[in-house]
Motif scaffolding. Structure first.
Motif, PDB file in Angstrom:
ATOM      1  N   GLU A   1      40.866  63.295  81.234  1.00  6.83           N
ATOM      2  CA  GLU A   1      39.747  64.200  80.958  1.00  6.83           C
ATOM      3  C   GLU A   1      38.993  63.644  79.754  1.00  6.83           C
ATOM      4  O   GLU A   1      39.584  63.325  78.730  1.00  6.83           O
ATOM      5  N   PHE A   2      37.673  63.549  79.889  1.00  6.29           N
ATOM      6  CA  PHE A   2      36.793  63.232  78.771  1.00  6.29           C
ATOM      7  C   PHE A   2      36.164  64.559  78.365  1.00  6.29           C
ATOM      8  O   PHE A   2      35.572  65.245  79.198  1.00  6.29           O
ATOM      9  N   TYR A   3      36.304  64.918  77.097  1.00  3.13           N
ATOM     10  CA  TYR A   3      35.909  66.256  76.660  1.00  3.13           C
ATOM     11  C   TYR A   3      35.378  66.244  75.234  1.00  3.13           C
ATOM     12  O   TYR A   3      35.480  65.252  74.515  1.00  3.13           O
ATOM     13  N   SER A   4      34.837  67.390  74.856  1.00  9.15           N
ATOM     14  CA  SER A   4      34.474  67.661  73.467  1.00  9.15           C
ATOM     15  C   SER A   4      34.994  69.052  73.136  1.00  9.15           C
ATOM     16  O   SER A   4      34.759  69.993  73.902  1.00  9.15           O
ATOM     17  N   PRO A   5      35.686  69.214  72.017  1.00  6.28           N
ATOM     18  CA  PRO A   5      36.193  70.538  71.665  1.00  6.28           C
ATOM     19  C   PRO A   5      35.073  71.544  71.391  1.00  6.28           C
ATOM     20  O   PRO A   5      35.294  72.750  71.440  1.00  6.28           O
TER      21      PRO A   5
ATOM     22  N   GLN B   1      36.526  76.431  78.237  1.00  6.92           N
ATOM     23  CA  GLN B   1      36.924  77.234  79.395  1.00  6.92           C
ATOM     24  C   GLN B   1      37.901  76.483  80.291  1.00  6.92           C
ATOM     25  O   GLN B   1      38.791  77.087  80.897  1.00  6.92           O
ATOM     26  N   PHE B   2      37.744  75.171  80.401  1.00  7.19           N
ATOM     27  CA  PHE B   2      38.600  74.361  81.270  1.00  7.19           C
ATOM     28  C   PHE B   2      39.959  74.056  80.640  1.00  7.19           C
ATOM     29  O   PHE B   2      40.918  73.745  81.359  1.00  7.19           O
ATOM     30  N   ALA B   3      40.090  74.136  79.336  1.00  5.86           N
ATOM     31  CA  ALA B   3      41.326  73.756  78.642  1.00  5.86           C
ATOM     32  C   ALA B   3      42.579  74.431  79.211  1.00  5.86           C
ATOM     33  O   ALA B   3      43.589  73.751  79.439  1.00  5.86           O
ATOM     34  N   PRO B   4      42.583  75.731  79.466  1.00  2.00           N
ATOM     35  CA  PRO B   4      43.798  76.337  80.036  1.00  2.00           C
ATOM     36  C   PRO B   4      44.127  75.790  81.432  1.00  2.00           C
ATOM     37  O   PRO B   4      45.295  75.652  81.794  1.00  2.00           O
TER      38      PRO B   4
ATOM     39  N   PHE C   1      40.544  62.261  76.315  1.00  2.00           N
ATOM     40  CA  PHE C   1      39.862  61.508  75.264  1.00  2.00           C
ATOM     41  C   PHE C   1      38.702  62.345  74.750  1.00  2.00           C
ATOM     42  O   PHE C   1      37.829  62.744  75.520  1.00  2.00           O
ATOM     43  N   ASP C   2      38.702  62.597  73.455  1.00  4.47           N
ATOM     44  CA  ASP C   2      37.651  63.378  72.793  1.00  4.47           C
ATOM     45  C   ASP C   2      36.465  62.450  72.522  1.00  4.47           C
ATOM     46  O   ASP C   2      36.572  61.505  71.746  1.00  4.47           O
TER      47      ASP C   2
ATOM     48  N   PRO D   1      33.381  68.919  80.723  1.00  2.00           N
ATOM     49  CA  PRO D   1      34.436  67.933  80.909  1.00  2.00           C
ATOM     50  C   PRO D   1      34.186  67.055  82.144  1.00  2.00           C
ATOM     51  O   PRO D   1      33.606  67.505  83.120  1.00  2.00           O
ATOM     52  N   THR D   2      34.604  65.811  82.050  1.00  2.00           N
ATOM     53  CA  THR D   2      34.548  64.876  83.170  1.00  2.00           C
ATOM     54  C   THR D   2      35.957  64.346  83.402  1.00  2.00           C
ATOM     55  O   THR D   2      36.634  63.964  82.446  1.00  2.00           O
ATOM     56  N   LEU D   3      36.362  64.321  84.660  1.00  9.08           N
ATOM     57  CA  LEU D   3      37.691  63.839  85.028  1.00  9.08           C
ATOM     58  C   LEU D   3      37.597  62.532  85.796  1.00  9.08           C
ATOM     59  O   LEU D   3      36.700  62.348  86.620  1.00  9.08           O
TER      60      LEU D   3
END
Length: 140
Positions: free
Chosen positions: A51-55, A62-65, A86-87, A108-110
């Protein structure tokens, strides 16, 4: 935030995810034996879900859980699969073997990385529902 309040980075919990850094990204993505496993030590990694994400991203929050639940399920049921993230907040996505293999326009991108029979990278292009992603990982 109210005036005088301190700003803090939201914590997105994923207990069974490997948090990749700029320093570890390329070597772990290209060498799956270096990716720590939360279960079944010694089980070779056949597929990596990243997962490529930003906190700071509302969609990522919303996707974190869902990702946490997926990582837990995958670690129990599919020991040959690892989940990493990866943040992208402060760093560009590192190159892999000198190539730009991961394109992220929104978070998020997977992506899934397949190691056998050859190294292959594929972006997830559907909704971020638990069952859809799990099915996609299983099809690997």
């Amino acid at each position: 935030l109210e005036r005088g309040d301190e700003w803090s980075v939201p914590t997105l919990i994923c207990l069974k995810c490997v948090d990749l850094t700029v320093e570890t990204f390329e070597k772990m993505v290209t060498n799956p034996s270096l990716i720590p496993s939360s279960t079944m030590e010694g089980q070779p990694t056949e597929l990596l879900l990243i997962e490529f994400y930003s906190p700071y991203c509302g969609g990522c929050q919303q996707f974190a859980p869902t990702l946490d639940r997926l990582a837990d399920h995958i670690s129990e049921e599919m020991p040959q699969v690892r989940v990493a993230r990866f943040d992208i907040t402060e760093h560009d996505i590192p190159l892999v073997d000198g190539k730009d293999m991961f394109e992220v326009e929104v978070t998020p991108t997977l992506y899934r990385v397949r190691y056998e029979p050859s190294f292959r990278v594929e972006r997830y292009e559907s909704d971020h529902g638990y069952d859809r992603i799990l099915e996609w990982v299983r099809k690997g």
